[in-house]
Design a protein around this motif. Structure first.
Motif, PDB file in Angstrom:
ATOM      1  N   ALA A  96      47.210  31.326  42.835  1.00  0.00           N
ATOM      2  CA  ALA A  96      47.184  29.859  42.903  1.00  0.00           C
ATOM      3  C   ALA A  96      46.464  29.341  44.135  1.00  0.00           C
ATOM      4  O   ALA A  96      46.030  28.176  44.172  1.00  0.00           O
ATOM      5  CB  ALA A  96      48.613  29.319  42.871  1.00  0.00           C
ATOM      6  N   ARG A 101      38.717  27.145  40.945  1.00  0.00           N
ATOM      7  CA  ARG A 101      38.226  25.923  40.280  1.00  0.00           C
ATOM      8  C   ARG A 101      36.952  25.392  40.928  1.00  0.00           C
ATOM      9  O   ARG A 101      36.223  24.612  40.309  1.00  0.00           O
ATOM     10  CB  ARG A 101      39.305  24.843  40.287  1.00  0.00           C
ATOM     11  N   GLN A 122      48.355  35.872  34.190  1.00  0.00           N
ATOM     12  CA  GLN A 122      48.202  34.509  33.683  1.00  0.00           C
ATOM     13  C   GLN A 122      48.036  33.520  34.828  1.00  0.00           C
ATOM     14  O   GLN A 122      47.372  32.480  34.686  1.00  0.00           O
ATOM     15  CB  GLN A 122      49.426  34.139  32.840  1.00  0.00           C
ATOM     16  N   ALA A 123      48.601  33.839  35.995  1.00  0.00           N
ATOM     17  CA  ALA A 123      48.483  32.957  37.145  1.00  0.00           C
ATOM     18  C   ALA A 123      47.026  32.749  37.553  1.00  0.00           C
ATOM     19  O   ALA A 123      46.660  31.666  38.033  1.00  0.00           O
ATOM     20  CB  ALA A 123      49.288  33.516  38.320  1.00  0.00           C
ATOM     21  N   LEU A 125      44.491  32.671  35.387  1.00  0.00           N
ATOM     22  CA  LEU A 125      43.969  31.724  34.400  1.00  0.00           C
ATOM     23  C   LEU A 125      44.450  30.314  34.720  1.00  0.00           C
ATOM     24  O   LEU A 125      43.668  29.351  34.661  1.00  0.00           O
ATOM     25  CB  LEU A 125      44.413  32.136  32.997  1.00  0.00           C
ATOM     26  N   ASP A 126      45.718  30.179  35.065  1.00  0.00           N
ATOM     27  CA  ASP A 126      46.266  28.865  35.386  1.00  0.00           C
ATOM     28  C   ASP A 126      45.585  28.263  36.620  1.00  0.00           C
ATOM     29  O   ASP A 126      45.505  27.031  36.749  1.00  0.00           O
ATOM     30  CB  ASP A 126      47.773  28.966  35.625  1.00  0.00           C
ATOM     31  N   ALA A 127      45.089  29.124  37.511  1.00  0.00           N
ATOM     32  CA  ALA A 127      44.447  28.648  38.735  1.00  0.00           C
ATOM     33  C   ALA A 127      42.967  28.336  38.542  1.00  0.00           C
ATOM     34  O   ALA A 127      42.312  27.905  39.496  1.00  0.00           O
ATOM     35  CB  ALA A 127      44.613  29.682  39.842  1.00  0.00           C
ATOM     36  N   GLY A 128      42.439  28.580  37.321  1.00  0.00           N
ATOM     37  CA  GLY A 128      41.065  28.193  37.048  1.00  0.00           C
ATOM     38  C   GLY A 128      40.110  29.309  36.701  1.00  0.00           C
ATOM     39  O   GLY A 128      38.919  29.051  36.470  1.00  0.00           O
ATOM     40  N   ARG A 162      41.326  36.583  26.901  1.00  0.00           N
ATOM     41  CA  ARG A 162      41.323  36.052  28.267  1.00  0.00           C
ATOM     42  C   ARG A 162      41.665  37.107  29.314  1.00  0.00           C
ATOM     43  O   ARG A 162      41.224  37.001  30.454  1.00  0.00           O
ATOM     44  CB  ARG A 162      42.327  34.892  28.381  1.00  0.00           C
TER      45      ARG A 162
END
Length: 371
Positions: A96, A101, A122-123, A125-128, A162
């Protein structure tokens, strides 16, 4: 594709970021620098590593195993310049906190080994991060969308995946051999003993270093038995062999290059000559992945060898027609780094053709912002 887009996602080099700049991360970058084939198709545009920039530059330039880097390496404001390319560097410890991004890239190569579960990956992917290629098999098959042994099951790659694993160095070495044996002669059972070079989860001298008491012992003074998930990794790739494969591993006090001693019960009679002919034929068909040698080698001869596996033809033995023993070599760092790049390139062939690359900030703006 819009006509005014200067470069299509399918035509530009795949832009990769590296998370974790240790043994595999640095070998991936160096393999890319030394391989014209990969250099045309792939480009490292960012590195995330908690270590300080000066140490990263030094360890890129000088490597005890693979020698001096074949190009200039220097620190610049906000990153490294490697062989003339400016690469922004960040120092986040958690997904994160990374700069994902703000970067323009297609694929993250997760080379730290610290993230093995679906939730931890997955973290990213969630972070961009658009996609993640993992440098280990994951804790289980469910933790990744797909596990790829390059040259064996690349067809399983899909544009919409992914999180993909490039398996492990031992799986990349063992699967092509066992697959050949299963298809040509049938395998009733197999036992693999990996003789693996030391790794950074071992201490130089005895110390309180690991919950496994064997791994508290000096890596450079002993042969140390360790746990291994190789059998499970093989069964993931070759489900037809489920319940027929067992494995164990020992660490040996050398810096690099490993071997697998493979004992296998076959379903049809064979001979050392017939077995060697099978592997020699396979090496001619896939010279980029499989090699054979009849020379009296020692392990050091395979340092910096990019093959997944080298079959030592002089060590092939057969007892009573169906009980065979093979010795296979592999450079656990350099060979696997090349497989990471191969899987990245193969995966790109799926997702770059399916959709344009995501729009985001340019590399120059990332550098100027100190990412």
């Amino acid at each position: 594709m819009p006509a005014d887009r200067p470069e299509s996602a399918a035509s530009r080099p795949l832009r990769i970021a590296i998370n974790g700049y240790g043994r595999i991360g640095r070998c991936v970058l160096r393999a890319l620098a030394e391989s014209p084939r990969h250099r045309r198709a792939l480009s490292v545009v960012a590195i995330n590593e908690p270590a300080d920039l000066a140490s990263m530059a030094y360890l890129t330039r000088f490597d005890s195993t693979h020698g001096i880097f074949p190009g200039e390496v220097r620190e610049i404001d906000g990153g490294l310049e490697i062989a003339g390319q400016a690469i922004p560097v960040s120092h986040a410890r958690e997904p994160a906190d990374g700069p994902w991004r703000r970067l323009d890239f297609d694929l993250l190569l997760e080379c730290s080994g610290a993230f093995a579960t679906r939730a931890s990956l997955q973290a990213f992917l969630d972070a961009g991060c658009p996609r993640v290629l993992v440098s280990h098999p994951g804790r289980s098959a469910a933790d990744v969308d797909c596990t790829i042994v390059h040259g064996f099951n690349d067809a399983d790659l899909r544009a919409g995946q992914r999180i993909v694993s490039a398996a492990s160095c031992t799986t990349n070495a063992a699967v092509p051999v066992l697959d050949l044996l299963e298809r040509r002669l049938g395998v009733d059972g197999a036992f693999l003993t990996t003789l693996h070079s030391v790794m950074n989860d071992q201490p130089m001298i005895d110390g309180y270093h690991h919950a496994d008491l064997r791994r508290t012992r000096s890596a450079m003074q002993s042969i140390v038995p360790v746990s291994t998930g190789l059998a499970q990794g093989i069964e993931r790739m070759l489900p037809g062999l489920a319940g027929r494969v067992q494995a164990k591993a020992v660490r040996v006090p050398i810096l690099n290059v490993s071997a697998i001693d493979l004992a296998v019960n076959l379903r049809r009679d064979t001979s050392p000559e017939a077995l060697n002919a099978i592997f020699s034929e396979a090496a001619r068909a896939r010279p980029d992945l499989i090699a054979c040698t009849g020379q009296p080698h020692a392990s050091v001869d395979f340092n910096h060898d990019p093959h997944s596996v080298i079959v030592d033809l002089g060590q092939t033995r057969v007892n009573q027609g169906r009980f065979a023993n093979l010795l296979i070599w592999f450079d656990n760092e350099w060979g696997f780094a090349h497989r990471m790049l191969d899987v990245a390139q193969a995966w790109a062939g799926r997702f770059q053709a399916a959709a344009p690359a995501p729009e985001s900030a340019s590399l120059s703006s990332s550098l100027s912002s100190g990412v």
